[in-house]
Design an enzyme around this catalytic site. Sequence first.
Site, PDB file in Angstrom:
ATOM      1  CD  GLU A 141      -2.841  -1.441   0.368  1.00 13.35           C
ATOM      2  OE1 GLU A 141      -2.769  -0.796  -0.687  1.00 13.35           O
ATOM      3  OE2 GLU A 141      -3.745  -2.250   0.615  1.00 13.35           O
TER       4      GLU A 141
ATOM      5  CG  HIS B  76      -4.774   0.903   5.490  1.00 23.35           C
ATOM      6  ND1 HIS B  76      -6.155   0.974   5.537  1.00 23.35           N
ATOM      7  CD2 HIS B  76      -4.475  -0.174   4.712  1.00 23.35           C
ATOM      8  CE1 HIS B  76      -6.661  -0.007   4.812  1.00 23.35           C
ATOM      9  NE2 HIS B  76      -5.661  -0.726   4.313  1.00 23.35           N
TER      10      HIS B  76
ATOM     11  CG  HIS C  85      -7.704  -4.423   7.050  1.00 26.61           C
ATOM     12  ND1 HIS C  85      -7.380  -5.567   6.352  1.00 26.61           N
ATOM     13  CD2 HIS C  85      -7.149  -3.396   6.350  1.00 26.61           C
ATOM     14  CE1 HIS C  85      -6.658  -5.249   5.282  1.00 26.61           C
ATOM     15  NE2 HIS C  85      -6.503  -3.932   5.270  1.00 26.61           N
TER      16      HIS C  85
ATOM     17  CE1 TYR D  31     -14.295  15.667  22.730  1.00 28.37           C
ATOM     18  CE2 TYR D  31     -16.301  14.338  22.848  1.00 28.37           C
ATOM     19  CZ  TYR D  31     -15.466  15.301  23.374  1.00 28.37           C
ATOM     20  OH  TYR D  31     -15.804  15.914  24.550  1.00 28.37           O
TER      21      TYR D  31
ATOM     22  CG  HIS E 237      -9.320  -2.209   1.972  1.00 25.89           C
ATOM     23  ND1 HIS E 237      -8.536  -2.049   0.843  1.00 25.89           N
ATOM     24  CD2 HIS E 237      -8.456  -2.540   2.964  1.00 25.89           C
ATOM     25  CE1 HIS E 237      -7.272  -2.297   1.152  1.00 25.89           C
ATOM     26  NE2 HIS E 237      -7.194  -2.582   2.430  1.00 25.89           N
TER      27      HIS E 237
END
Length: 215
Positions: free
Chosen positions: A75, A94, A96, A121, A161
């Site tokens: 990625e 990143h 999941h 927030y 994803h």
Amino acid sequence: MSEMARLREAMVEFARSLFDRGLTHGSTGNVSVRLEDGGALVSPTGSSFGKLDPARLSRLDRDGNLIDGDKPTKEVPLHKAFYETRSSAGAVVHLHSCHSVALSMMPDVDPDDMLPALTPYAIMQLGKVKLLPFILPGDPAMGEAIRGLAGKRSAVMLANHGPVVAGKDLAAAVNAIEELEATARLALITRGLGPRLLSGEDVSRVVRQFDVEWE
């Protein structure tokens, strides 16, 4: 301890914390930190957030070429695109994370602003979260999708994803992505129950008070 060594240790510590609390699992997720020379430290491909080795983190030059360490996450184009379009970005995370991914699958989610205004927030830490369409993991099209936002969003959700958040530093990026997951969880818990959302005026007050990017 040198600055490089400190960054390596911090990446491992934050990643392990995210893994231990179930915010990512197995060998999913990736994290990077921008370096002063324009390069980056990146988690290696196929690595678990629970078992990162500071000495084996991937060090890339400003063009994304591997200088030392293990082969980087597939990625990299996603991370690189954030750094190229957001000068304020010092780190990218990143995950999941389960609730964020689940919310991305709901048919009535607003793709321009996927989180409902449940608390101040998420607004303060994330601004609007853009829901991007499904793209194959590792596809350079992810990077192109980020570039297409022209630096206007610090947080996106890759449909089916996982979330990606850029912050001024590693702590800020981690805190923000945790807020994204917590808000997604609240959204699912209250789904169909008619929760009282913040009003448009409430949101505007938060944006003004905390100088939030809101486009």
